[in-house]
Design an enzyme around this catalytic site. Sequence first.
Site, PDB file in Angstrom:
ATOM      1  N   HIS A 162      25.357   9.293   2.885  1.00 48.43           N
ATOM      2  CA  HIS A 162      26.559   9.766   2.369  1.00 48.43           C
ATOM      3  C   HIS A 162      27.089   8.863   1.285  1.00 48.43           C
ATOM      4  O   HIS A 162      27.003   7.635   1.454  1.00 48.43           O
ATOM      5  CB  HIS A 162      27.876  10.465   3.268  1.00 48.43           C
ATOM      6  CG  HIS A 162      27.617  11.490   3.705  1.00 48.43           C
ATOM      7  ND1 HIS A 162      27.742  11.683   5.294  1.00 48.43           N
ATOM      8  CD2 HIS A 162      27.268  12.729   3.443  1.00 48.43           C
ATOM      9  CE1 HIS A 162      27.466  12.794   5.564  1.00 48.43           C
ATOM     10  NE2 HIS A 162      27.006  13.624   4.469  1.00 48.43           N
ATOM     11  N   CYS A 247      34.304   9.376   9.062  1.00 58.25           N
ATOM     12  CA  CYS A 247      33.871  10.927   9.296  1.00 58.25           C
ATOM     13  C   CYS A 247      34.376  11.537  10.515  1.00 58.25           C
ATOM     14  O   CYS A 247      34.275  12.622  10.837  1.00 58.25           O
ATOM     15  CB  CYS A 247      32.302  10.807   9.012  1.00 58.25           C
ATOM     16  SG  CYS A 247      31.759   9.787  10.296  1.00 58.25           S
TER      17      CYS A 247
HETATM   18  N1  LIG Z   1      30.821  11.653   6.557  1.00 59.74           N
HETATM   19  C1  LIG Z   1      29.971  11.066   7.445  1.00 59.74           C
HETATM   20  O1  LIG Z   1      29.550  10.014   7.364  1.00 59.74           O
HETATM   21  N2  LIG Z   1      29.324  12.026   8.405  1.00 59.74           N
HETATM   22  C2  LIG Z   1      28.332  11.489   9.101  1.00 59.74           C
HETATM   23  C3  LIG Z   1      27.323  12.492   9.577  1.00 59.74           C
HETATM   24  C4  LIG Z   1      26.232  12.121  10.617  1.00 59.74           C
HETATM   25  C5  LIG Z   1      25.467  13.466  10.971  1.00 59.74           C
HETATM   26  N3  LIG Z   1      24.785  12.859  11.976  1.00 59.74           N
HETATM   27  C6  LIG Z   1      24.942  13.808   9.811  1.00 59.74           C
HETATM   28  O2  LIG Z   1      23.496  13.434   9.546  1.00 59.74           O
HETATM   29  O3  LIG Z   1      25.205  14.932   9.229  1.00 59.74           O
END
Ligand SMILES: NC(=O)NCCC[C@H](N)C(=O)O
Length: 256
Positions: A162, A247
Amino acid sequence: MSSIALVRRPGPRLPEGLVEHIEPVPVDLERAIAQWEAYVGVLNDHGWTTIEVQPADDCPDAVFIEDSVVMYANVSVSSRPGALSRRPEPAGTRSVVEDLGCSLNEIREPGTLDGGDVLKVGSTVYVGRGGRTNAEGVRQLRAILSPLGAQVVAVPVTKVLHLKTAVTALPDGTVIGYPDFVDDPSIYPRFLPVPEPHGTAVVCLGGASLLMSASAPATAALLSDLGYDVITVDISEFEKLEGCVTCLSVRVRGLD
Ligand SMILES: NC(=O)NCCC[C@H](N)C(=O)O
């Protein structure tokens, strides 16, 4: 209630969460829950009222609640996650922001957008076009936020999951990032490189207080030396799933 943070308790399937850019390592669920509780505790200690969004236990990544909604003052934009396994996540968040009286918008098919791709710096909204957020998602976000006075700036994201894996912002608007993760630092008017991959993410807790991962001690020292009060939390189990401090919550400001 002016500073509200939405959070979502880790579900039983957390260890099955998505991992795309790093080597998979087993996740300890009990440890993750303890780390999450400590994280929520820091928010509460710094004056944030936390609201637990209903669990989405079929979605292993639901704890990463930031991805499910974008807030711009009291305007909400429910995301349409780029990963299919995450598509059911925004519903619970949407119902909470509706109860809070926020106006409701959403990213619609064929758009995709993850909240982790959206970085607000004042009225500038950087949106990362990468693996999870497509051009149509960017277009829709721009159409929703531009009439509110936001300047939506699209940024390529090719090296990490991201945009906010690569960069976040200090309270004075300086964008910080780990150079190897950033496609083009010259996009940002003020850019400060940090020395560690996990040093890219800060949550601005209010005033000069910053919440950071304990995995980036040199960055914590750098920011402390710049006059910030740095609070660190161990979020190792979430980092194994490409998560970071930002997140794990959605900060909602400006509801009054
Ligand atoms: N906003 C973020 O940094 N989100 C992390 C999401 C991690 C999750 N394992 C994903 O791959 O969607």
